[in-house]
Design a protein around this motif. Sequence first.
Motif, PDB file in Angstrom:
ATOM      1  N   UNK A 160       4.621  13.930   2.900  1.00 28.27           N
ATOM      2  CA  UNK A 160       5.420  13.658   1.804  1.00 28.27           C
ATOM      3  C   UNK A 160       5.767  14.973   1.056  1.00 28.27           C
ATOM      4  N   UNK A 161       6.865  14.936   0.188  1.00 29.79           N
ATOM      5  CA  UNK A 161       7.387  16.292  -0.448  1.00 29.79           C
ATOM      6  C   UNK A 161       6.314  16.962  -1.212  1.00 29.79           C
ATOM      7  N   UNK A 162       5.203  16.208  -1.799  1.00 28.05           N
ATOM      8  CA  UNK A 162       4.138  16.831  -2.566  1.00 28.05           C
ATOM      9  C   UNK A 162       3.023  17.331  -1.668  1.00 28.05           C
ATOM     10  N   UNK A 163       3.202  17.309  -0.319  1.00 31.06           N
ATOM     11  CA  UNK A 163       2.459  18.021   0.403  1.00 31.06           C
ATOM     12  C   UNK A 163       1.258  16.887   1.072  1.00 31.06           C
ATOM     13  N   UNK A 164       1.201  15.734   0.404  1.00 33.12           N
ATOM     14  CA  UNK A 164       0.224  14.965   1.106  1.00 33.12           C
ATOM     15  C   UNK A 164       0.285  14.466   2.420  1.00 33.12           C
ATOM     16  N   UNK A 165      -0.510  14.381   3.221  1.00 32.58           N
ATOM     17  CA  UNK A 165      -0.451  13.579   4.549  1.00 32.58           C
ATOM     18  C   UNK A 165      -0.931  12.131   4.622  1.00 32.58           C
ATOM     19  N   UNK A 187       0.705  -1.026  -0.027  1.00 35.23           N
ATOM     20  CA  UNK A 187      -0.177   0.118   0.014  1.00 35.23           C
ATOM     21  C   UNK A 187       0.969   1.426  -0.061  1.00 35.23           C
ATOM     22  N   UNK A 188       1.879   1.267   0.702  1.00 39.00           N
ATOM     23  CA  UNK A 188       2.709   2.606   0.825  1.00 39.00           C
ATOM     24  C   UNK A 188       3.383   2.731  -0.557  1.00 39.00           C
ATOM     25  N   UNK A 189       3.804   1.361  -1.261  1.00 33.12           N
ATOM     26  CA  UNK A 189       4.465   1.656  -2.725  1.00 33.12           C
ATOM     27  C   UNK A 189       3.293   2.166  -3.391  1.00 33.12           C
ATOM     28  N   UNK A 190       2.153   1.740  -3.368  1.00 29.09           N
ATOM     29  CA  UNK A 190       1.054   2.412  -4.446  1.00 29.09           C
ATOM     30  C   UNK A 190       0.922   3.678  -4.377  1.00 29.09           C
ATOM     31  N   UNK A 191       0.929   4.386  -2.925  1.00 28.83           N
ATOM     32  CA  UNK A 191       0.463   5.746  -2.819  1.00 28.83           C
ATOM     33  C   UNK A 191       2.030   6.709  -2.910  1.00 28.83           C
ATOM     34  N   UNK A 192       3.046   5.968  -3.098  1.00 31.88           N
ATOM     35  CA  UNK A 192       4.418   6.585  -3.475  1.00 31.88           C
ATOM     36  C   UNK A 192       5.178   7.145  -2.120  1.00 31.88           C
ATOM     37  N   UNK A 193       5.044   6.206  -1.086  1.00 29.73           N
ATOM     38  CA  UNK A 193       6.020   6.566  -0.011  1.00 29.73           C
ATOM     39  C   UNK A 193       7.142   6.332  -0.291  1.00 29.73           C
ATOM     40  N   UNK A 194       8.315   6.945  -0.379  1.00 27.75           N
ATOM     41  CA  UNK A 194       9.788   6.567  -0.703  1.00 27.75           C
ATOM     42  C   UNK A 194      10.406   5.672   0.406  1.00 27.75           C
TER      43      UNK A 194
END
Length: 314
Positions: free
Chosen positions: A185-190, A162-169
């Motif tokens: 994240x860097x793009x501002x998503x919580x 799930x973390x991979x799908x939503x782009x958590x590095x």
Amino acid sequence: MQLQFLGTGAGMPSKQRNTSSLALKLLEERRKIWLFDCGEATQHQILHTTLKPRKIEKIFITHLHGDHIFGLPGLLGSRSFLGGDEKLTIYGPKGLKEWIQLTLKISQTHLNYVMEIIEIEEGIIFEDDSFIVTAKELEHVIPCYGYRVEQKPLPGKLLVEKTSEIGVPKGPLLKRLKDGQDVTLEDGRLIRSADVTTPPISGFTVSILGDTRYCHKSIELSRDAHIVVHEATFDAGTEELAKPYGHSTILEAATVAKEAGAKALIANHISARFLPEAAKALETQGKSIFPDIWIASDFAEFEIKNGTVLERTS
């Protein structure tokens, strides 16, 4: 977590059973060992195990009868000789501090580590981020305590897909999420930890009781415990003999476990009158009230896996 019995006898040592001592092995949880009681020759028993005295972080004494404390001075001294230099905390009834300090003073025993002695009363006697230890006074012929050790809930498992799908590095953000922290994240998503982890995992609860008659405080300490360690100095039909000495029968120990809703009972502090072949009869008596019961023997080891109590061959 594993429990290893170092002494399971009552009153004095026999050829089959040493005096009281029990190791709670928390090597996976905190790389330490907690010891409950320290009867005569406990350190000799340790020599026949993989236990390291320098790993002992805490010692909990139930009461000041000799079969529960006479091994303590020797173990404290040996811990220094064996490279133990980390702090050791000892918990127990009033009078314990005076006895230890006087014994070490007269014998001129020098310790290479800091020793803290806490004389306890009822209530929570220790708590940190991982564990809570509660003490209650039981019913013996001198002040005697039982202990409830509760592991706090563990963080849920990280749902990596799930973390991979939503782009958590990969990296520290994943650890923070696993530890229950929300991250941005860097793009501002919580990203909320609860959305990418499983629910918290329940910890274990172990109740380790000192010498006692049947009493309600034993039940309170044992409520819903995975393991209850309860003395069973006497067998069925000897209740009137047990009471004046502040002890329990196997039936009373089984009743405590049943009324507490515990998952398993390990009967301990067995009278020398019961030879090894009599252990099966004691177990049968106890099973008539509470089926998930073991009779402890020296060096026996138990562990909890997936909420189930298992005996390991020692």
